[in-house]
Design a protein around this motif. Structure first.
Motif, short mmCIF file in Angstrom:
data_model
loop_
_atom_site.label_atom_id
_atom_site.label_comp_id
_atom_site.label_asym_id
_atom_site.label_seq_id
_atom_site.Cartn_x
_atom_site.Cartn_y
_atom_site.Cartn_z
N ARG A 192 105.63 62.17 -17.06
CA ARG A 192 105.23 63.59 -17.15
C ARG A 192 104.25 63.92 -16.02
O ARG A 192 104.33 64.99 -15.41
N VAL A 193 103.34 63.00 -15.72
CA VAL A 193 102.37 63.22 -14.64
C VAL A 193 103.09 63.26 -13.30
O VAL A 193 102.84 64.15 -12.47
N VAL A 194 104.00 62.31 -13.08
CA VAL A 194 104.77 62.27 -11.82
C VAL A 194 105.58 63.56 -11.67
O VAL A 194 105.62 64.16 -10.58
N SER A 195 106.22 64.00 -12.73
CA SER A 195 107.00 65.23 -12.70
C SER A 195 106.11 66.42 -12.35
O SER A 195 106.48 67.28 -11.54
N SER A 196 104.91 66.46 -12.93
CA SER A 196 103.96 67.54 -12.63
C SER A 196 103.55 67.52 -11.17
O SER A 196 103.45 68.58 -10.52
N VAL A 197 103.32 66.34 -10.64
CA VAL A 197 102.96 66.19 -9.22
C VAL A 197 104.09 66.75 -8.35
O VAL A 197 103.86 67.50 -7.38
N MET A 198 105.33 66.40 -8.70
CA MET A 198 106.48 66.88 -7.93
C MET A 198 106.56 68.41 -7.97
O MET A 198 106.70 69.06 -6.93
N PHE A 199 106.47 68.99 -9.18
CA PHE A 199 106.58 70.44 -9.30
C PHE A 199 105.44 71.16 -8.57
O PHE A 199 105.67 72.18 -7.92
N LEU A 200 104.24 70.64 -8.66
CA LEU A 200 103.10 71.28 -7.98
C LEU A 200 103.29 71.25 -6.47
O LEU A 200 102.99 72.22 -5.78
N ASN A 201 103.76 70.13 -5.94
CA ASN A 201 103.98 70.04 -4.50
C ASN A 201 105.10 70.97 -4.03
O ASN A 201 105.04 71.51 -2.93
N MET A 202 106.12 71.16 -4.87
CA MET A 202 107.21 72.08 -4.49
C MET A 202 106.76 73.53 -4.57
O MET A 202 107.20 74.37 -3.80
N ALA A 203 105.87 73.84 -5.52
CA ALA A 203 105.44 75.22 -5.74
C ALA A 203 104.28 75.65 -4.85
O ALA A 203 104.09 76.84 -4.61
N SER A 204 103.51 74.68 -4.35
CA SER A 204 102.28 75.01 -3.64
C SER A 204 102.51 75.81 -2.36
O SER A 204 103.35 75.46 -1.53
N SER A 205 101.74 76.88 -2.21
CA SER A 205 101.83 77.68 -0.97
C SER A 205 101.33 76.88 0.22
O SER A 205 101.70 77.16 1.36
N LEU A 206 100.50 75.87 -0.02
CA LEU A 206 100.00 75.03 1.08
C LEU A 206 101.12 74.21 1.72
O LEU A 206 100.99 73.78 2.88
N ASN A 207 102.21 73.98 0.99
CA ASN A 207 103.28 73.13 1.50
C ASN A 207 104.48 73.90 2.06
O ASN A 207 105.45 73.29 2.48
N VAL A 208 104.39 75.23 2.07
CA VAL A 208 105.54 76.04 2.50
C VAL A 208 105.97 75.68 3.92
O VAL A 208 107.18 75.60 4.22
N ALA A 209 105.02 75.42 4.81
CA ALA A 209 105.36 75.15 6.21
C ALA A 209 105.79 73.70 6.46
O ALA A 209 106.25 73.37 7.55
N LEU A 210 105.64 72.84 5.46
CA LEU A 210 106.01 71.44 5.63
C LEU A 210 107.51 71.26 5.55
O LEU A 210 108.21 72.05 4.92
N SER A 211 108.01 70.20 6.16
CA SER A 211 109.43 69.85 6.03
C SER A 211 109.64 69.21 4.66
O SER A 211 108.69 68.77 3.99
N ASP A 212 110.90 69.12 4.25
CA ASP A 212 111.22 68.46 2.98
C ASP A 212 110.69 67.03 2.98
O ASP A 212 110.12 66.57 1.99
N ASP A 213 110.92 66.33 4.10
CA ASP A 213 110.49 64.93 4.17
C ASP A 213 108.97 64.80 4.06
O ASP A 213 108.46 63.85 3.46
#
Length: 200
Positions: free
Chosen positions: A163-184
């Motif tokens: 559940r924690v790992v899943s939350s980490v994944m969702f937060l990183n996908m949703a974060s506006s800070l990561n919009v400019a990052l590549s998928d990798d």
């Protein structure tokens, strides 16, 4: 179809055909323009149905996005789960699940972030929302199964860690800070955070 299967009636076939047209129209328009720049009228016109009919299948544009993204998310999860089953290392297996989900979610970044917002804040009684939550639960189960292969992790701790790992994944996908990052880059950031969380 086996002889035991009841024949599908014309009405059910018509409903299924309309749903497929709606899904195809919404998928194409959302991918091309982004969910914010597409109207339900455009989707209805492309699907060759009335707007009133469209609302019988999804009451809002957010629900239409859930309909579209759920199918794509399910496929990505199945791809990741199949790959994870071939990988003995726990963290590598977890990342095999995470990677296709990240790629799917970020195929159109604004759509992916809106999907996650709809998943969290949408109407829990709406069927497409319920399906999204079920897929999130399946993701946690797949991650827990991968973590159980790591001898440092006790079997009873795997669901909580998943559940924690899943939350980490969702937060990183949703974060506006990561919009400019590549998928990798997003995947690598998730790997770093997951590695820090898990027992060494």
């Amino acid at each position: 179809m086996s002889s035991a299967d009841p024949p599908t009636g014309r009405r059910e076939r018509n409903k299924q055909a309309k749903l497929e047209r709606i899904t195809a129209a919404a998928t194409e328009l959302f991918a091309e323009h982004g969910v914010d720049d597409v109207t339900t009228q455009q989707i209805a016109e492309k699907a060759d149905i009335g707007t009133g009919t469209l609302f019988l299948y999804a009451k809002t544009k957010g629900e239409l996005l859930l309909l579209v993204q759920n199918a794509q998310y399910s496929s990505a999860l199945e791809k990741g789960r199949a790959l994870a089953e071939t990988i003995p290392d726990g963290i590598d297996a977890v990342m095999a699940i995470v990677q296709p989900v990240v790629h799917c979610n970020r195929a159109q970044i604004d759509n992916g972030r809106t999907y996650l917002r709809e998943m969290v804040f949408g109407d829990p009684h709406e069927p497409h929302h319920g399906e999204a939550l079920a897929i999130a639960g399946q993701t946690e189960e797949a991650i827990a199964a991968a973590l159980r292969r790591d001898e440092r992790i006790e079997d009873g701790d795997a669901p909580t860690l998943a559940r924690v790992v899943s939350s980490v994944m969702f937060l990183n996908m949703a974060s506006s800070l990561n919009v400019a990052l590549s998928d990798d880059e997003v995947v690598e950031e998730i790997r770093k955070q997951v590695t820090a969380l898990l027992p060494h």
